[in-house]
Motif scaffolding. Structure first.
Motif, PDB file in Angstrom:
ATOM      1  N   TYR A   1      -7.021   6.157  -1.741  1.00  0.00           N
ATOM      2  CA  TYR A   1      -7.620   4.698  -1.922  1.00  0.00           C
ATOM      3  C   TYR A   1      -9.207   4.792  -1.924  1.00  0.00           C
TER       4      TYR A   1
ATOM      5  N   TRP B   1      -6.910   2.823  -6.575  1.00  0.00           N
ATOM      6  CA  TRP B   1      -6.113   4.131  -6.037  1.00  0.00           C
ATOM      7  C   TRP B   1      -5.814   4.998  -7.077  1.00  0.00           C
TER       8      TRP B   1
ATOM      9  N   TYR C   1      -6.674   3.043   4.186  1.00  0.00           N
ATOM     10  CA  TYR C   1      -6.838   1.862   3.308  1.00  0.00           C
ATOM     11  C   TYR C   1      -6.365   0.660   4.034  1.00  0.00           C
TER      12      TYR C   1
ATOM     13  N   VAL D   1       0.660  -1.371   0.149  1.00  0.00           N
ATOM     14  CA  VAL D   1       0.060   0.048  -0.155  1.00  0.00           C
ATOM     15  C   VAL D   1       0.723   1.193   0.074  1.00  0.00           C
TER      16      VAL D   1
ATOM     17  N   HIS E   1     -10.882  -0.635  -3.442  1.00  0.00           N
ATOM     18  CA  HIS E   1      -9.790  -1.131  -3.773  1.00  0.00           C
ATOM     19  C   HIS E   1      -9.158  -0.501  -5.027  1.00  0.00           C
TER      20      HIS E   1
ATOM     21  N   TYR F   1       0.815  -0.936  -9.400  1.00  0.00           N
ATOM     22  CA  TYR F   1       0.842   0.503  -9.029  1.00  0.00           C
ATOM     23  C   TYR F   1       1.655   1.348 -10.240  1.00  0.00           C
TER      24      TYR F   1
ATOM     25  N   THR G   1      -5.737  -1.660  -6.573  1.00  0.00           N
ATOM     26  CA  THR G   1      -4.455  -1.949  -5.603  1.00  0.00           C
ATOM     27  C   THR G   1      -3.920  -3.352  -5.763  1.00  0.00           C
TER      28      THR G   1
END
Lengths: 363, 126
Positions: B10, B16, B122, B4, B14, B97, B30
């Protein structure tokens, strides 16, 4: 149904191996370890080891065992040779399926039957309710047995590392009693549910973990991986094997499911014979088709199948085929549309053409 | 444990979002989400110019196991969809990410960002 989920003797091993545990048919089972596609491809190229201990077992024995089974199963039971197994369906009077099963003939008057996990209590009750005056007993052995499925082109080579039992002489759908990794009283059967070569091993529940660890350790250098229920489902769908509750069910008969080869009308009488005979003669009102899609979206269970603007069926199973690299599935389609070249399936508002397959995607 | 990153916002669903100083943002799902989905086989993304309100479905991510809707963390207009995911949907599993960002958007109402979770918030939901 009980609210509490059952665990197989290998539950702790699944957790240790990083398996993602999900509820399935009343059991806590691993759906995957490293990934469905990776496990699937291991079974196609090397080998995978599945815990299928959730499957049930019933022993049927007595002077009339074969005759009794011939009266409740669609396939012929009396002609199975000792040491051989046969796939069959057990039907309701209306032709719907109670279950699909593998029947192993242990001796002239003794059979072991493999039952689907969610159907096991129902199957045993059904068999006992139809004993009639036959001299036969039905024993519930679900808790006594664990089952491992070792599947893939290297399965025989890997199994040979942990057993002294000769394997080469076991024919397809044949089995032997023997020892595996020191566990005695095992049934080693050349059967499977993946479309790849392999074995299913029935073993005393108390020996399951020892045998599974021995196989995984010996097989690892040869590419053996633990495989979960996710890969089991995508493998069986590529091979066009039915799954109870999807392609066959209490409302979908073996004739509709394309399993007419398991229904032996030459037998004098068995439950469902008249209804199945009518379907076979007149054609069923709907039937199961296998398809692929030239798309990225997967058509999942319940998706509606159309001919033009008319709904003519629904998807029964759907997944991504790792071998084809595209979505595949099965659908129940109304009579007259089962070989149509112009069917589509609705996936979230998109109409995707169905490409019907006449052969399994792997053989 | 799932990853994370501290510099993102977030949603409970779920996604981002990474907001830039110029009023644009990039949205993805995520590490926890990709792990739960398993092998991703397809990401269905919107066209450039599509507009979404906070909480609208902007696309679908499909894995072997299931298809899951993608929810817009904020009200926005799509500037670019990640075409790299067309050929490599598995990037979602490998670089949730990074390479597997899904859409680049123009943020309509920066005040909505205050309703999102920070990394600690989150992580506490997982």
């Amino acid at each position: 149904m009980s609210d509490t989920l059952s665990r197989t003797p290998l539950f702790a091993l699944h957790v240790e191996l990083g398996g993602r545990i999900v509820p399935f048919a009343g059991w806590e089972m691993p759906v995957q370890y490293t990934g469905i596609i990776e496990e699937h491809m291991a079974v196609r190229k090397t080998a995978g080891l599945f815990d299928v201990s959730h499957m049930g077992e019933a022993r049927v024995r007595g002077r009339d065992a074969a005759k009794f089974l011939d009266g409740i199963m669609t396939n012929e039971m009396s002609t199975i040779k000792v040491g051989m197994a046969r796939y069959t369906v057990m039907c309701q009077p209306d032709g719907g399926c109670v279950d699909d099963l593998i029947v192993y003939r242990l001796a002239e008057e003794e059979f072991l039957i493999c039952l689907n996990a969610s159907n096991a209590p129902k199957d045993i009750a059904w068999m006992r309710a139809h004993l009639g005056s036959h001299q036969v007993e039905v024993l519930d052995e679900c808790a006594a047995w664990a089952q491992l499925a070792l599947q893939g082109p290297l399965a025989e080579q890997i199994l040979a590392l942990v057993t002294s039992t000769p394997l080469a002489s076991i024919k397809r759908f044949g089995f032997v009693l023997g020892e595996v990794a020191g566990a005695t009283g095992c049934i080693i059967s050349r059967t499977g549910y993946t479309g790849s070569l392999g074995f299913e091993i029935y073993l005393p529940a108390a020996s399951a973990e020892k045998v599974a660890r021995a196989l995984l350790t010996s097989g690892k250098p040869h590419g053996l991986v633990p495989a979960g229920l996710g890969a089991r489902d995508s493998l069986r769908l590529e091979a066009n094997y039915p799954l109870y509750g999807h392609e066959i069910s209490e409302r979908i008969s073996p004739i509709q499911a394309g399993l007419g080869w398991t229904v032996k009308f030459a037998k004098p009488a068995f439950i469902g014979r008249e209804a199945l005979h009518r379907q076979a003669q007149g054609g069923p009102t709907s039937s199961v088709v296998l398809f692929s899609l030239d798309d990225r979206r997967i058509a999942r269970q319940g998706a509606v199948v159309y001919s033009g603007e008319t709904p003519v069926g629904e998807v029964l199973s759907g997944t991504q085929s790792p071998v084809l690299g595209k979505p595949i599935g099965t659908a129940l389609v109304a009579a007259g549309h089962a070989s149509s070249a112009s069917l589509t399936v609705d996936i979230r508002g998109n109409r995707i053409p169905l490409h019907l397959a006449t052969e399994p995607f792997v053989k | 444990m799932s990853n994370v990153p501290a510099d993102l916002h977030y949603t409970k669903d779920h996604e981002w979002i990474k907001v830039a100083a110029d009023g644009t943002a990039v949205i993805g799902i995520t590490d926890h989400a990709q792990a739960a989905l398993g092998d991703v086989t397809f990401v269905d993304l919107p066209k450039v110019g599509a507009a979404f309100n906070h909480g609208d479905v902007f696309g679908t991510v499909e894995s072997v196991k299931a298809a899951s809707d993608l929810y817009s963390p904020i009200s926005c207009e799509v500037l670019e969809a990640n075409s790299g995911l067309n050929n490599s949907p598995d990037l979602v599993n490998r670089e949730p990410y990074g390479g597997a960002w899904m859409i680049k958007v123009k943020v309509k109402n920066p005040a909505e960002l205050a309703s999102l979770l920070d990394a600690a918030g989150y992580a506490a939901t997982l």
